[in-house]
Design a protein around this motif. Structure first.
Motif, PDB file in Angstrom:
ATOM      1  N   ARG A  91     -25.496  40.460 -35.459  1.00 44.68           N
ATOM      2  CA  ARG A  91     -24.797  39.854 -35.941  1.00 44.68           C
ATOM      3  C   ARG A  91     -24.613  39.775 -37.410  1.00 44.68           C
ATOM      4  NH1 ARG A  91     -25.800  36.362 -32.017  1.00 44.68           N
ATOM      5  NH2 ARG A  91     -24.830  34.042 -32.766  1.00 44.68           N
ATOM      6  N   SER A  92     -25.235  40.876 -38.360  1.00 43.86           N
ATOM      7  CA  SER A  92     -23.921  40.604 -39.550  1.00 43.86           C
ATOM      8  C   SER A  92     -22.686  41.316 -39.238  1.00 43.86           C
ATOM      9  CB  SER A  92     -25.343  41.261 -40.178  1.00 43.86           C
ATOM     10  OG  SER A  92     -24.069  41.540 -41.607  1.00 43.86           O
ATOM     11  N   ALA A  93     -23.346  42.226 -38.962  1.00 43.53           N
ATOM     12  CA  ALA A  93     -21.805  43.561 -38.471  1.00 43.53           C
ATOM     13  C   ALA A  93     -20.908  42.566 -37.716  1.00 43.53           C
ATOM     14  CB  ALA A  93     -22.248  44.669 -37.521  1.00 43.53           C
ATOM     15  N   VAL A  94     -21.307  41.493 -36.833  1.00 44.30           N
ATOM     16  CA  VAL A  94     -20.058  41.581 -36.088  1.00 44.30           C
ATOM     17  C   VAL A  94     -19.481  39.997 -36.682  1.00 44.30           C
ATOM     18  CG1 VAL A  94     -19.576  39.654 -33.641  1.00 44.30           C
ATOM     19  CG2 VAL A  94     -21.179  41.840 -33.603  1.00 44.30           C
ATOM     20  N   ARG A  95     -19.838  39.483 -37.302  1.00 40.74           N
ATOM     21  CA  ARG A  95     -19.453  38.596 -38.618  1.00 40.74           C
ATOM     22  C   ARG A  95     -18.672  39.184 -39.241  1.00 40.74           C
ATOM     23  NH1 ARG A  95     -24.323  35.952 -38.846  1.00 40.74           N
ATOM     24  NH2 ARG A  95     -24.000  34.008 -37.104  1.00 40.74           N
ATOM     25  N   THR A  96     -18.764  40.058 -39.933  1.00 36.58           N
ATOM     26  CA  THR A  96     -18.134  40.757 -41.216  1.00 36.58           C
ATOM     27  C   THR A  96     -16.728  41.138 -39.952  1.00 36.58           C
ATOM     28  OG1 THR A  96     -19.749  42.113 -41.711  1.00 36.58           O
ATOM     29  CG2 THR A  96     -17.657  43.336 -42.295  1.00 36.58           C
ATOM     30  N   LEU A  97     -16.592  41.575 -38.440  1.00 28.54           N
ATOM     31  CA  LEU A  97     -15.662  42.068 -38.014  1.00 28.54           C
ATOM     32  C   LEU A  97     -14.542  40.961 -37.492  1.00 28.54           C
ATOM     33  CD1 LEU A  97     -16.699  44.456 -35.305  1.00 28.54           C
ATOM     34  CD2 LEU A  97     -15.352  44.629 -37.498  1.00 28.54           C
ATOM     35  N   CYS A  98     -15.775  39.156 -37.185  1.00 26.07           N
ATOM     36  CA  CYS A  98     -15.349  38.258 -37.224  1.00 26.07           C
ATOM     37  C   CYS A  98     -14.128  37.687 -38.823  1.00 26.07           C
ATOM     38  CB  CYS A  98     -15.695  37.343 -37.053  1.00 26.07           C
ATOM     39  SG  CYS A  98     -16.361  37.639 -35.273  1.00 26.07           S
ATOM     40  N   ASP A  99     -14.808  38.157 -39.692  1.00 21.29           N
ATOM     41  CA  ASP A  99     -14.825  37.286 -40.908  1.00 21.29           C
ATOM     42  C   ASP A  99     -12.911  38.277 -41.180  1.00 21.29           C
ATOM     43  OD1 ASP A  99     -16.364  35.263 -41.046  1.00 21.29           O
ATOM     44  OD2 ASP A  99     -17.650  36.614 -42.260  1.00 21.29           O
ATOM     45  N   ASN A 100     -12.728  39.328 -41.041  1.00 19.67           N
ATOM     46  CA  ASN A 100     -11.977  40.695 -40.756  1.00 19.67           C
ATOM     47  C   ASN A 100     -11.497  40.697 -40.322  1.00 19.67           C
ATOM     48  OD1 ASN A 100     -12.743  41.208 -44.919  1.00 19.67           O
ATOM     49  ND2 ASN A 100     -14.686  41.251 -43.127  1.00 19.67           N
ATOM     50  N   SER A 101     -10.473  39.523 -39.938  1.00 13.75           N
ATOM     51  CA  SER A 101      -9.953  39.742 -38.650  1.00 13.75           C
ATOM     52  C   SER A 101      -8.473  38.586 -38.428  1.00 13.75           C
ATOM     53  CB  SER A 101     -10.214  39.750 -37.059  1.00 13.75           C
ATOM     54  OG  SER A 101     -10.017  40.175 -36.314  1.00 13.75           O
ATOM     55  N   HIS A 102      -7.927  39.054 -37.856  1.00 15.34           N
ATOM     56  CA  HIS A 102      -6.826  37.982 -37.194  1.00 15.34           C
ATOM     57  C   HIS A 102      -6.464  37.447 -35.905  1.00 15.34           C
ATOM     58  CE1 HIS A 102      -4.941  40.565 -40.439  1.00 15.34           C
ATOM     59  NE2 HIS A 102      -4.197  38.667 -41.325  1.00 15.34           N
ATOM     60  N   CYS A 103      -7.418  38.314 -35.440  1.00 14.32           N
ATOM     61  CA  CYS A 103      -7.702  38.115 -33.826  1.00 14.32           C
ATOM     62  C   CYS A 103      -8.951  39.077 -33.196  1.00 14.32           C
ATOM     63  CB  CYS A 103      -6.395  38.006 -32.535  1.00 14.32           C
ATOM     64  SG  CYS A 103      -6.283  37.708 -31.186  1.00 14.32           S
ATOM     65  N   THR A 104      -9.845  37.838 -32.848  1.00  8.40           N
ATOM     66  CA  THR A 104     -11.266  38.555 -32.258  1.00  8.40           C
ATOM     67  C   THR A 104     -11.211  38.015 -30.878  1.00  8.40           C
ATOM     68  OG1 THR A 104     -12.371  38.871 -34.191  1.00  8.40           O
ATOM     69  CG2 THR A 104     -13.160  39.164 -32.431  1.00  8.40           C
ATOM     70  N   VAL A 105     -11.731  38.784 -29.747  1.00 13.62           N
ATOM     71  CA  VAL A 105     -11.543  38.698 -28.595  1.00 13.62           C
ATOM     72  C   VAL A 105     -12.579  39.559 -27.900  1.00 13.62           C
ATOM     73  CG1 VAL A 105      -9.257  37.676 -28.289  1.00 13.62           C
ATOM     74  CG2 VAL A 105      -9.634  40.245 -27.630  1.00 13.62           C
ATOM     75  N   ALA A 106     -13.144  38.381 -26.622  1.00  9.75           N
ATOM     76  CA  ALA A 106     -14.202  39.412 -26.189  1.00  9.75           C
ATOM     77  C   ALA A 106     -13.844  40.222 -24.854  1.00  9.75           C
ATOM     78  CB  ALA A 106     -15.245  38.056 -25.377  1.00  9.75           C
ATOM     79  N   TYR A 107     -14.339  41.252 -24.414  1.00  7.51           N
ATOM     80  CA  TYR A 107     -13.971  41.670 -22.601  1.00  7.51           C
ATOM     81  C   TYR A 107     -13.847  41.059 -21.752  1.00  7.51           C
ATOM     82  CZ  TYR A 107     -12.746  46.036 -21.796  1.00  7.51           C
ATOM     83  OH  TYR A 107     -12.324  47.770 -20.841  1.00  7.51           O
ATOM     84  N   THR A 108     -13.246  40.008 -21.320  1.00  5.25           N
ATOM     85  CA  THR A 108     -12.106  39.895 -20.129  1.00  5.25           C
ATOM     86  C   THR A 108     -11.251  39.594 -20.125  1.00  5.25           C
ATOM     87  OG1 THR A 108     -12.813  37.237 -21.194  1.00  5.25           O
ATOM     88  CG2 THR A 108     -14.966  38.517 -20.239  1.00  5.25           C
ATOM     89  N   PRO A 109     -10.443  39.554 -18.901  1.00  2.72           N
ATOM     90  CA  PRO A 109      -8.426  38.955 -18.496  1.00  2.72           C
ATOM     91  C   PRO A 109      -8.151  38.057 -19.080  1.00  2.72           C
ATOM     92  CG  PRO A 109      -9.923  40.173 -16.611  1.00  2.72           C
ATOM     93  CD  PRO A 109     -11.197  40.378 -17.269  1.00  2.72           C
ATOM     94  N   GLU A 110      -9.651  37.043 -19.391  1.00  3.17           N
ATOM     95  CA  GLU A 110      -8.929  35.923 -20.091  1.00  3.17           C
ATOM     96  C   GLU A 110      -8.821  35.422 -20.755  1.00  3.17           C
ATOM     97  OE1 GLU A 110     -10.911  35.338 -15.992  1.00  3.17           O
ATOM     98  OE2 GLU A 110     -11.688  36.248 -18.147  1.00  3.17           O
ATOM     99  N   GLU A 111      -9.922  36.687 -21.926  1.00  4.31           N
ATOM    100  CA  GLU A 111      -9.873  36.794 -23.528  1.00  4.31           C
ATOM    101  C   GLU A 111      -8.682  38.767 -23.468  1.00  4.31           C
ATOM    102  OE1 GLU A 111     -12.069  36.282 -26.559  1.00  4.31           O
ATOM    103  OE2 GLU A 111     -11.318  34.249 -24.418  1.00  4.31           O
TER     104      GLU A 111
END
Length: 350
Positions: A317-337
């Motif tokens: 979770r800490s690593a994912v949170r760091t990526l979210c905090d240092n991104s202009h756009c974050t999405v999951a791995y689905t067609p909708e995303e």
């Protein structure tokens, strides 16, 4: 769509995630998996070992030819069984003249000394999996390989542990397949037990294949959606964004720019893809680069986006949170995303 819709927390991202590999990605990766091919050819491999004559070492090559079983495929089975990887084989190749000063493998066989003269070893350059043509399913299925090198390695891996040289024997102590020749039950047991270990080794290769396929699938989806006005590069380098103390340009899994726009300050969207069903350190490494990348990319009026999914990633979770905090756009791995990411790219690059 406002920027707030692209800037997600880890909780928002997780709520949209699929967590487990999509079927289409897994199926494509399995096609590339070496393990299944080795399992498919295992029975034939075992039958050749059972027919081999310990008193006539080089008869093994007659059996391979008669059964149309390529020598490099037989070598791949032996490498996995002896757990002697490419890194160790490269060291042996480098130290070859110390281990085999007369360029022969001399070993004990039924209280006699037998010598096998090497015909292909040592090789110039690295003796790696690619050189042996055992690095991919495509190469294993092909009948193009260095016969001399493969024959030398097969003999080394079967009889190496019986070498008369203490130094050579110490290096090749796991190459004891000859101990089982002539005993069908022992051979069967030897191969079956070792393939339990082999399956674990190959699992890492499958995971790597899945990661590559995930990147390829995302790139194709985005490319189809964005159309010809956008250029997408796999493992593209973003100019003016450096790493390794300024020695190299930053490389993104997918780098996107608008074809119609040019100039020194052309804008880009650098996309990183991370999907893990099991927890490992890959996302941690991405997180350590995230802040520096984000600052540099933003300073050149470009953007960073992350595709993050997989239940293994969300356990970090800490690593994912760091990526979210240092991104202009974050999405999951689905067609909708992916469609959300497509909107973001169009909005920012025009």
């Amino acid at each position: 769509m406002s920027d707030d819709n692209y800037l997600r927390s880890i909780e928002e991202l997780e709520s949209r995630a699929c967590n487990w590999w999509p079927v289409e990605v897994r199926e494509e990766a399995i096609k590339l998996s070496i393990l299944q091919y080795l399992l498919d050819t295992q029975e034939k491999f075992i039958s050749i070992l059972k027919l081999a004559d310990k008193s006539k070492p080089e008869k093994i090559f007659e059996l391979l030819e008669a059964s149309s079983f390529d020598c490099h495929l037989f070598l791949k089975h032996l490498i996995l069984l002896t757990d002697l990887g490419a890194e160790q084989l490269q060291r042996i190749n480098k130290e070859f003249h110390k281990l085999f000063p007369d360029r022969k493998l001399t070993y004990r066989l039924d209280r006699k000394e037998v010598s096998y003269p090497f015909i292909g070893l040592p090789t110039k350059g690295a003796l790696n999996n690619k050189r042996m043509r055992i690095d991919s399913l495509e190469h294993l299925r092909a009948s193009t390989y260095d016969t001399a090198v493969c024959r030398d390695l097969v003999m080394m891996l079967i009889y190496g542990a019986s070498s008369v040289s203490p130094r050579t024997r110490a290096v090749l102590y796991k190459c004891n397949c000859s101990d089982y020749l002539g005993d069908d039950v022992a051979i069967e047991d030897y191969v079956r037990k070792n393939y339990i270990r082999v399956s674990k080794i190959i699992a890492g290769k499958v995971s790597n294949d899945l990661g590559n396929k995930a990147q390829e699938y995302a790139l194709k989806y985005l490319s189809d959606k964005l159309g010809p006005d956008y250029r997408l590069q796999s493992n593209g380098r973003l100019p003016d964004v450096s790493e390794n103390d300024g020695k190299t340009w930053a490389t993104f899994d997918i780098l996107v720019d608008c074809v119609s726009k040019s100039g020194k300050y052309k804008q880009y969207v650098g996309v990183e893809v991370s999907f893990q069903e099991t927890s490992n350190s890959v996302i941690e490494r991405k997180a350590t680069l995230a802040r520096n990348r984000f600052v540099q990319v933003a300073s050149r009026r470009s953007y960073v986006a992350y595709i993050i999914d997989g239940i293994g990633n969300f356990s970090r979770r800490s690593a994912v949170r760091t990526l979210c905090d240092n991104s202009h756009c974050t999405v999951a791995y689905t067609p909708e995303e992916f469609d959300v990411l497509t909107d973001f790219i169009r909005e920012k690059l025009g």
